[in-house]
Design a protein around this motif. Sequence first.
Motif, PDB file in Angstrom:
ATOM      1  N   ALA A 138       0.896  -1.319   0.080  1.00 57.57           N
ATOM      2  CA  ALA A 138       0.060  -0.029   0.031  1.00 57.57           C
ATOM      3  C   ALA A 138       0.814   1.395  -0.032  1.00 57.57           C
ATOM      4  CB  ALA A 138      -0.896  -0.182   1.068  1.00 57.57           C
ATOM      5  N   VAL A 139       2.117   1.198   0.879  1.00 54.21           N
ATOM      6  CA  VAL A 139       2.792   2.393   0.928  1.00 54.21           C
ATOM      7  C   VAL A 139       3.510   2.704  -0.568  1.00 54.21           C
ATOM      8  CG1 VAL A 139       4.840   3.210   1.941  1.00 54.21           C
ATOM      9  CG2 VAL A 139       3.275   2.239   3.335  1.00 54.21           C
ATOM     10  N   LEU A 140       4.100   1.453  -0.954  1.00 51.81           N
ATOM     11  CA  LEU A 140       4.706   1.603  -2.486  1.00 51.81           C
ATOM     12  C   LEU A 140       3.709   1.918  -3.527  1.00 51.81           C
ATOM     13  CD1 LEU A 140       7.265  -1.232  -2.407  1.00 51.81           C
ATOM     14  CD2 LEU A 140       7.886   1.148  -2.276  1.00 51.81           C
ATOM     15  N   GLY A 141       2.585   1.295  -3.270  1.00 48.13           N
ATOM     16  CA  GLY A 141       1.649   1.671  -4.375  1.00 48.13           C
ATOM     17  C   GLY A 141       1.140   3.215  -4.290  1.00 48.13           C
ATOM     18  N   SER A 142       0.697   3.651  -3.030  1.00 49.91           N
ATOM     19  CA  SER A 142       0.386   5.003  -3.056  1.00 49.91           C
ATOM     20  C   SER A 142       1.607   6.165  -3.377  1.00 49.91           C
ATOM     21  CB  SER A 142       0.103   5.413  -1.554  1.00 49.91           C
ATOM     22  OG  SER A 142       1.423   5.485  -0.752  1.00 49.91           O
ATOM     23  N   LEU A 143       2.668   5.744  -3.177  1.00 54.58           N
ATOM     24  CA  LEU A 143       3.903   6.437  -3.975  1.00 54.58           C
ATOM     25  C   LEU A 143       3.702   6.459  -5.223  1.00 54.58           C
ATOM     26  CD1 LEU A 143       6.420   8.194  -3.019  1.00 54.58           C
ATOM     27  CD2 LEU A 143       7.698   5.938  -3.508  1.00 54.58           C
ATOM     28  N   ILE A 144       3.622   5.460  -6.141  1.00 56.59           N
ATOM     29  CA  ILE A 144       3.340   5.546  -7.479  1.00 56.59           C
ATOM     30  C   ILE A 144       2.163   6.053  -7.693  1.00 56.59           C
ATOM     31  CG2 ILE A 144       2.851   3.807  -9.258  1.00 56.59           C
ATOM     32  CD1 ILE A 144       4.657   1.780  -8.095  1.00 56.59           C
ATOM     33  N   VAL A 145       0.910   5.995  -7.365  1.00 57.96           N
ATOM     34  CA  VAL A 145      -0.310   6.456  -7.640  1.00 57.96           C
ATOM     35  C   VAL A 145      -0.065   8.180  -7.083  1.00 57.96           C
ATOM     36  CG1 VAL A 145      -2.948   6.899  -6.698  1.00 57.96           C
ATOM     37  CG2 VAL A 145      -1.762   4.678  -6.955  1.00 57.96           C
ATOM     38  N   SER A 146       0.619   8.372  -6.328  1.00 57.44           N
ATOM     39  CA  SER A 146       0.748   9.891  -5.843  1.00 57.44           C
ATOM     40  C   SER A 146       1.396  10.691  -7.030  1.00 57.44           C
ATOM     41  CB  SER A 146       1.597  10.290  -4.696  1.00 57.44           C
ATOM     42  OG  SER A 146       1.022   9.666  -3.546  1.00 57.44           O
ATOM     43  N   ILE A 147       2.666  10.054  -7.648  1.00 59.95           N
ATOM     44  CA  ILE A 147       3.464  10.375  -8.686  1.00 59.95           C
ATOM     45  C   ILE A 147       2.718  10.725  -9.927  1.00 59.95           C
ATOM     46  CG2 ILE A 147       5.563  10.175  -9.932  1.00 59.95           C
ATOM     47  CD1 ILE A 147       6.916   9.032  -7.401  1.00 59.95           C
ATOM     48  N   VAL A 148       2.316   9.468 -10.385  1.00 63.71           N
ATOM     49  CA  VAL A 148       1.494   9.642 -11.748  1.00 63.71           C
ATOM     50  C   VAL A 148       0.252  10.499 -11.641  1.00 63.71           C
ATOM     51  CG1 VAL A 148      -0.004   8.195 -12.999  1.00 63.71           C
ATOM     52  CG2 VAL A 148       2.140   7.347 -12.276  1.00 63.71           C
ATOM     53  N   SER A 149      -0.433  10.305 -10.428  1.00 62.27           N
ATOM     54  CA  SER A 149      -1.589  11.382 -10.414  1.00 62.27           C
ATOM     55  C   SER A 149      -1.019  12.788 -10.499  1.00 62.27           C
ATOM     56  CB  SER A 149      -2.501  11.253  -9.084  1.00 62.27           C
ATOM     57  OG  SER A 149      -3.531  11.797  -9.003  1.00 62.27           O
ATOM     58  N   ALA A 150       0.066  13.302  -9.703  1.00 62.66           N
ATOM     59  CA  ALA A 150       0.443  14.636  -9.994  1.00 62.66           C
ATOM     60  C   ALA A 150       0.752  14.858 -11.469  1.00 62.66           C
ATOM     61  CB  ALA A 150       1.596  14.697  -8.829  1.00 62.66           C
ATOM     62  N   VAL A 151       1.462  14.040 -11.953  1.00 62.62           N
ATOM     63  CA  VAL A 151       1.636  14.493 -13.421  1.00 62.62           C
ATOM     64  C   VAL A 151       0.557  14.647 -14.016  1.00 62.62           C
ATOM     65  CG1 VAL A 151       2.768  13.655 -15.364  1.00 62.62           C
ATOM     66  CG2 VAL A 151       4.163  13.458 -13.299  1.00 62.62           C
ATOM     67  N   ILE A 152      -0.333  13.882 -13.921  1.00 65.70           N
ATOM     68  CA  ILE A 152      -1.601  13.991 -14.923  1.00 65.70           C
ATOM     69  C   ILE A 152      -2.463  15.110 -14.494  1.00 65.70           C
ATOM     70  CG2 ILE A 152      -3.910  12.901 -15.473  1.00 65.70           C
ATOM     71  CD1 ILE A 152      -2.259  10.067 -15.640  1.00 65.70           C
ATOM     72  N   VAL A 153      -2.711  15.295 -13.191  1.00 68.09           N
ATOM     73  CA  VAL A 153      -3.294  16.668 -12.745  1.00 68.09           C
ATOM     74  C   VAL A 153      -2.720  17.964 -13.221  1.00 68.09           C
ATOM     75  CG1 VAL A 153      -4.001  18.074 -10.585  1.00 68.09           C
ATOM     76  CG2 VAL A 153      -4.465  15.219 -10.627  1.00 68.09           C
ATOM     77  N   GLY A 154      -1.195  17.750 -13.144  1.00 67.88           N
ATOM     78  CA  GLY A 154      -0.593  19.061 -13.669  1.00 67.88           C
ATOM     79  C   GLY A 154      -0.654  19.300 -15.093  1.00 67.88           C
ATOM     80  N   LEU A 155      -0.938  18.197 -15.738  1.00 69.70           N
ATOM     81  CA  LEU A 155      -0.978  18.270 -17.231  1.00 69.70           C
ATOM     82  C   LEU A 155      -2.685  18.727 -17.773  1.00 69.70           C
ATOM     83  CD1 LEU A 155       1.070  15.508 -18.840  1.00 69.70           C
ATOM     84  CD2 LEU A 155       1.583  17.648 -18.895  1.00 69.70           C
ATOM     85  N   LEU A 156      -3.345  18.030 -16.982  1.00 68.01           N
ATOM     86  CA  LEU A 156      -5.061  18.340 -17.492  1.00 68.01           C
ATOM     87  C   LEU A 156      -5.558  19.135 -16.443  1.00 68.01           C
ATOM     88  CD1 LEU A 156      -5.781  14.456 -18.148  1.00 68.01           C
ATOM     89  CD2 LEU A 156      -5.117  16.409 -19.705  1.00 68.01           C
ATOM     90  N   GLY A 157      -5.261  19.334 -15.389  1.00 67.37           N
ATOM     91  CA  GLY A 157      -5.846  20.180 -14.300  1.00 67.37           C
ATOM     92  C   GLY A 157      -6.205  21.604 -14.708  1.00 67.37           C
ATOM     93  N   PRO A 158      -7.135  22.365 -13.951  1.00 63.74           N
ATOM     94  CA  PRO A 158      -7.286  23.833 -14.181  1.00 63.74           C
ATOM     95  C   PRO A 158      -6.078  24.541 -14.284  1.00 63.74           C
ATOM     96  CG  PRO A 158      -8.141  23.186 -12.262  1.00 63.74           C
ATOM     97  CD  PRO A 158      -7.455  21.885 -12.821  1.00 63.74           C
ATOM     98  N   ARG A 159      -5.979  25.582 -15.121  1.00 64.63           N
ATOM     99  CA  ARG A 159      -4.903  26.556 -15.133  1.00 64.63           C
ATOM    100  C   ARG A 159      -5.111  27.779 -14.065  1.00 64.63           C
ATOM    101  NH1 ARG A 159      -1.890  22.799 -16.824  1.00 64.63           N
ATOM    102  NH2 ARG A 159      -2.029  22.458 -19.050  1.00 64.63           N
ATOM    103  N   ASP A 160      -4.249  28.226 -13.411  1.00 65.84           N
ATOM    104  CA  ASP A 160      -4.483  29.573 -12.576  1.00 65.84           C
ATOM    105  C   ASP A 160      -3.458  30.401 -13.202  1.00 65.84           C
ATOM    106  OD1 ASP A 160      -6.339  28.349 -10.953  1.00 65.84           O
ATOM    107  OD2 ASP A 160      -4.984  27.528  -9.423  1.00 65.84           O
ATOM    108  N   TYR A 161      -3.898  31.338 -14.063  1.00 67.34           N
ATOM    109  CA  TYR A 161      -3.148  32.413 -14.649  1.00 67.34           C
ATOM    110  C   TYR A 161      -2.947  33.509 -13.895  1.00 67.34           C
ATOM    111  CZ  TYR A 161      -2.775  29.188 -18.623  1.00 67.34           C
ATOM    112  OH  TYR A 161      -2.397  28.189 -19.329  1.00 67.34           O
TER     113      TYR A 161
END
Length: 135
Positions: free
Chosen positions: A112-135
């Motif tokens: 669970a700890v290793l999985g959460s680390l993987i999920v956090s990294i991938v999710s952060a990248v995707i949210v950074g690419l697709l998430g709302p932009r604050d200009y």
Amino acid sequence: MDLMVRTVGNAAGLWLAVALLPGMAVPGAPSLMLTIVNLLLVGLVLALVNSLIKPVAKVVAFPLYVVTFGLFALIVNGAMLMLTSWITDLLAGVSIGAGMTLGLHVETFGAAVLGSLIVSIVSAVIVGLLGPRDY
């Protein structure tokens, strides 16, 4: 919109974690479409757990965050993934009657700890690419 992007990011991270870690599994899922739907539902449950329960856990565990210089966040993230696994195991029991197997199974807390680390990294990248932009 933010919840949808986080759900997609979590689903992608869960897919990679399940593919890489032997302690995590998605039950059933005979076809690609059912696997995608399952991962999106589990990603939604994880996003809701992180939105509703994780802030409370962070407040309760604040002294441990301070003592460990923030490394206790790995333990909290692993606990949130274990909680998601437990919730989706309950969903798996309900979904059997519908003819579709849903859920996520995490065997050990280390996975669970290793999985959460993987999920956090991938999710952060995707949210950074697709998430709302604050200009």
